[in-house]
Scaffold this motif. Structure first.
Motif, PDB file in Angstrom:
ATOM      1  N   ILE A 135       0.833  -1.197   0.000  1.00 31.14           N
ATOM      2  CA  ILE A 135       0.000   0.000   0.000  1.00 31.14           C
ATOM      3  C   ILE A 135       0.872   1.253   0.000  1.00 31.14           C
ATOM      4  CG2 ILE A 135      -1.647   1.342   1.382  1.00 31.14           C
ATOM      5  CD1 ILE A 135      -2.918  -1.354   2.190  1.00 31.14           C
ATOM      6  N   ALA A 136       2.009   1.218   0.670  1.00 36.14           N
ATOM      7  CA  ALA A 136       2.889   2.378   0.764  1.00 36.14           C
ATOM      8  C   ALA A 136       3.575   2.692  -0.564  1.00 36.14           C
ATOM      9  CB  ALA A 136       3.934   2.163   1.854  1.00 36.14           C
ATOM     10  N   PHE A 137       3.970   1.686  -1.319  1.00 29.16           N
ATOM     11  CA  PHE A 137       4.704   1.940  -2.559  1.00 29.16           C
ATOM     12  C   PHE A 137       3.920   2.753  -3.580  1.00 29.16           C
ATOM     13  CE2 PHE A 137       7.823  -1.388  -1.349  1.00 29.16           C
ATOM     14  CZ  PHE A 137       8.959  -0.616  -1.534  1.00 29.16           C
ATOM     15  N   PRO A 138       2.639   2.470  -3.828  1.00 27.61           N
ATOM     16  CA  PRO A 138       1.937   3.300  -4.807  1.00 27.61           C
ATOM     17  C   PRO A 138       1.805   4.751  -4.346  1.00 27.61           C
ATOM     18  CG  PRO A 138       0.685   1.327  -4.349  1.00 27.61           C
ATOM     19  CD  PRO A 138       1.835   1.355  -3.402  1.00 27.61           C
ATOM     20  N   ILE A 139       1.698   4.971  -3.050  1.00 22.65           N
ATOM     21  CA  ILE A 139       1.557   6.324  -2.542  1.00 22.65           C
ATOM     22  C   ILE A 139       2.825   7.128  -2.819  1.00 22.65           C
ATOM     23  CG2 ILE A 139       1.302   7.672  -0.410  1.00 22.65           C
ATOM     24  CD1 ILE A 139      -0.533   5.379   0.561  1.00 22.65           C
ATOM     25  N   MET A 140       3.980   6.499  -2.726  1.00 25.76           N
ATOM     26  CA  MET A 140       5.236   7.202  -2.989  1.00 25.76           C
ATOM     27  C   MET A 140       5.399   7.524  -4.466  1.00 25.76           C
ATOM     28  SD  MET A 140       8.014   5.627  -0.360  1.00 25.76           S
ATOM     29  CE  MET A 140       7.762   3.902  -0.693  1.00 25.76           C
ATOM     30  N   GLY A 141       4.772   6.770  -5.335  1.00 25.22           N
ATOM     31  CA  GLY A 141       4.743   7.075  -6.750  1.00 25.22           C
ATOM     32  C   GLY A 141       6.076   6.995  -7.454  1.00 25.22           C
ATOM     33  N   VAL A 142       7.022   6.220  -6.949  1.00 24.53           N
ATOM     34  CA  VAL A 142       8.327   6.154  -7.597  1.00 24.53           C
ATOM     35  C   VAL A 142       8.520   4.897  -8.433  1.00 24.53           C
ATOM     36  CG1 VAL A 142       9.473   7.595  -5.883  1.00 24.53           C
ATOM     37  CG2 VAL A 142       9.338   5.140  -5.521  1.00 24.53           C
ATOM     38  N   ILE A 143       7.584   4.025  -8.404  1.00 29.61           N
ATOM     39  CA  ILE A 143       7.745   2.769  -9.128  1.00 29.61           C
ATOM     40  C   ILE A 143       6.822   2.783 -10.338  1.00 29.61           C
ATOM     41  CG2 ILE A 143       7.515   0.261  -8.975  1.00 29.61           C
ATOM     42  CD1 ILE A 143       8.069   0.488  -6.018  1.00 29.61           C
ATOM     43  N   ALA A 144       7.335   2.389 -11.471  1.00 20.14           N
ATOM     44  CA  ALA A 144       6.529   2.316 -12.682  1.00 20.14           C
ATOM     45  C   ALA A 144       5.453   1.246 -12.534  1.00 20.14           C
ATOM     46  CB  ALA A 144       7.429   1.993 -13.877  1.00 20.14           C
ATOM     47  N   ALA A 145       4.430   1.345 -13.340  1.00 28.07           N
ATOM     48  CA  ALA A 145       3.295   0.419 -13.242  1.00 28.07           C
ATOM     49  C   ALA A 145       3.742  -1.036 -13.351  1.00 28.07           C
ATOM     50  CB  ALA A 145       2.274   0.736 -14.320  1.00 28.07           C
ATOM     51  N   SER A 146       4.634  -1.341 -14.272  1.00 30.82           N
ATOM     52  CA  SER A 146       5.062  -2.731 -14.425  1.00 30.82           C
ATOM     53  C   SER A 146       5.839  -3.196 -13.201  1.00 30.82           C
ATOM     54  CB  SER A 146       5.907  -2.911 -15.685  1.00 30.82           C
ATOM     55  OG  SER A 146       7.107  -2.176 -15.589  1.00 30.82           O
ATOM     56  N   ASP A 147       6.682  -2.341 -12.669  1.00 30.49           N
ATOM     57  CA  ASP A 147       7.440  -2.709 -11.469  1.00 30.49           C
ATOM     58  C   ASP A 147       6.527  -2.853 -10.267  1.00 30.49           C
ATOM     59  OD1 ASP A 147       9.785  -2.734 -12.890  1.00 30.49           O
ATOM     60  OD2 ASP A 147      10.417  -0.745 -12.244  1.00 30.49           O
ATOM     61  N   LEU A 148       5.527  -1.988 -10.172  1.00 30.79           N
ATOM     62  CA  LEU A 148       4.580  -2.051  -9.060  1.00 30.79           C
ATOM     63  C   LEU A 148       3.796  -3.366  -9.090  1.00 30.79           C
ATOM     64  CD1 LEU A 148       3.184  -0.709  -6.654  1.00 30.79           C
ATOM     65  CD2 LEU A 148       1.601   0.320  -8.271  1.00 30.79           C
ATOM     66  N   ILE A 149       3.283  -3.710 -10.252  1.00 27.50           N
ATOM     67  CA  ILE A 149       2.531  -4.955 -10.374  1.00 27.50           C
ATOM     68  C   ILE A 149       3.460  -6.138 -10.161  1.00 27.50           C
ATOM     69  CG2 ILE A 149       1.212  -6.400 -11.974  1.00 27.50           C
ATOM     70  CD1 ILE A 149       0.079  -3.733 -13.111  1.00 27.50           C
ATOM     71  N   GLY A 150       4.666  -6.066 -10.703  1.00 26.95           N
ATOM     72  CA  GLY A 150       5.645  -7.132 -10.486  1.00 26.95           C
ATOM     73  C   GLY A 150       5.997  -7.286  -9.015  1.00 26.95           C
ATOM     74  N   LEU A 151       6.165  -6.168  -8.317  1.00 28.14           N
ATOM     75  CA  LEU A 151       6.462  -6.211  -6.886  1.00 28.14           C
ATOM     76  C   LEU A 151       5.291  -6.806  -6.108  1.00 28.14           C
ATOM     77  CD1 LEU A 151       8.347  -5.470  -4.516  1.00 28.14           C
ATOM     78  CD2 LEU A 151       7.208  -3.248  -4.456  1.00 28.14           C
ATOM     79  N   ALA A 152       4.082  -6.406  -6.453  1.00 31.67           N
ATOM     80  CA  ALA A 152       2.905  -6.953  -5.777  1.00 31.67           C
ATOM     81  C   ALA A 152       2.822  -8.465  -5.965  1.00 31.67           C
ATOM     82  CB  ALA A 152       1.639  -6.276  -6.301  1.00 31.67           C
ATOM     83  N   LEU A 153       3.049  -8.924  -7.184  1.00 33.91           N
ATOM     84  CA  LEU A 153       3.023 -10.365  -7.442  1.00 33.91           C
ATOM     85  C   LEU A 153       4.168 -11.068  -6.727  1.00 33.91           C
ATOM     86  CD1 LEU A 153       2.109 -10.440 -11.239  1.00 33.91           C
ATOM     87  CD2 LEU A 153       0.605 -10.844  -9.285  1.00 33.91           C
TER      88      LEU A 153
END
Length: 158
Positions: A16-34
């Motif tokens: 939840i914290a990572f999207p709020i910081m907004g520093v990770i690209a969409a692909s990295d965010l989804i990859g990190l979540a998975l």
């Protein structure tokens, strides 16, 4: 099981914290979540091996598949355009699968049923939101919410 519960809540908060910081690209965010869901599945597989071998094997298999997919998404930026159409649905599909696995694995627990139902419902919401909004902040938050719910219910189920 307490370790898995605490780890699930911590990873949920991180997601939840990572999207709020907004520093990770969409692909990295989804990859990190998975990746975080894969870690939880692999740890859960280890923790239930003694009393639920078939469930543990299912967790291992799904965890390894999600681990491979997440690493490809994170470390191969050229793969993102290839997956652009289905990438938004991938997290939701995995949440639904994880929810079904949780339903199968946690039949004896008081809250295992609800962990599975939460995964399935949030997976469906993820797909609907991904279809109309496609905002990585919202999508990452949904995965984080499932991890937190799962961790709390597993802790209460001990």
């Amino acid at each position: 099981m307490e370790l898995v519960s605490v780890l699930s809540v911590i990873l949920g908060i991180l997601i939840i914290a990572f999207p709020i910081m907004g520093v990770i690209a969409a692909s990295d965010l989804i990859g990190l979540a998975l990746l975080l869901i894969a870690i939880i599945l692999l740890i859960t597989g280890v923790s239930i091996m003694d009393y639920n071998t078939s469930g543990a094997i299912l967790d291992y298999f799904l965890g390894i598949v999600m681990l491979i997919v997440s690493l490809i998404i994170i470390f191969n930026p050229n793969f993102f355009p290839f997956l652009a159409e289905i990438l938004l649905y991938l997290g939701g599909i995995f949440l639904i699968i994880v929810g079904v696995v949780a339903l199968i694995n946690n039949r004896q627990g008081r809250f295992g049923f609800w962990i599975g139902i939460a995964g399935i419902l949030l997976g469906v919401i993820y797909i609907v939101v991904g279809t109309y909004i496609s905002d990585p902040i919202v999508l990452g938050t949904l995965i984080g919410v499932w991890l937190i719910i799962s961790g709390i219910l597993k802790f209460l189920d001990r």
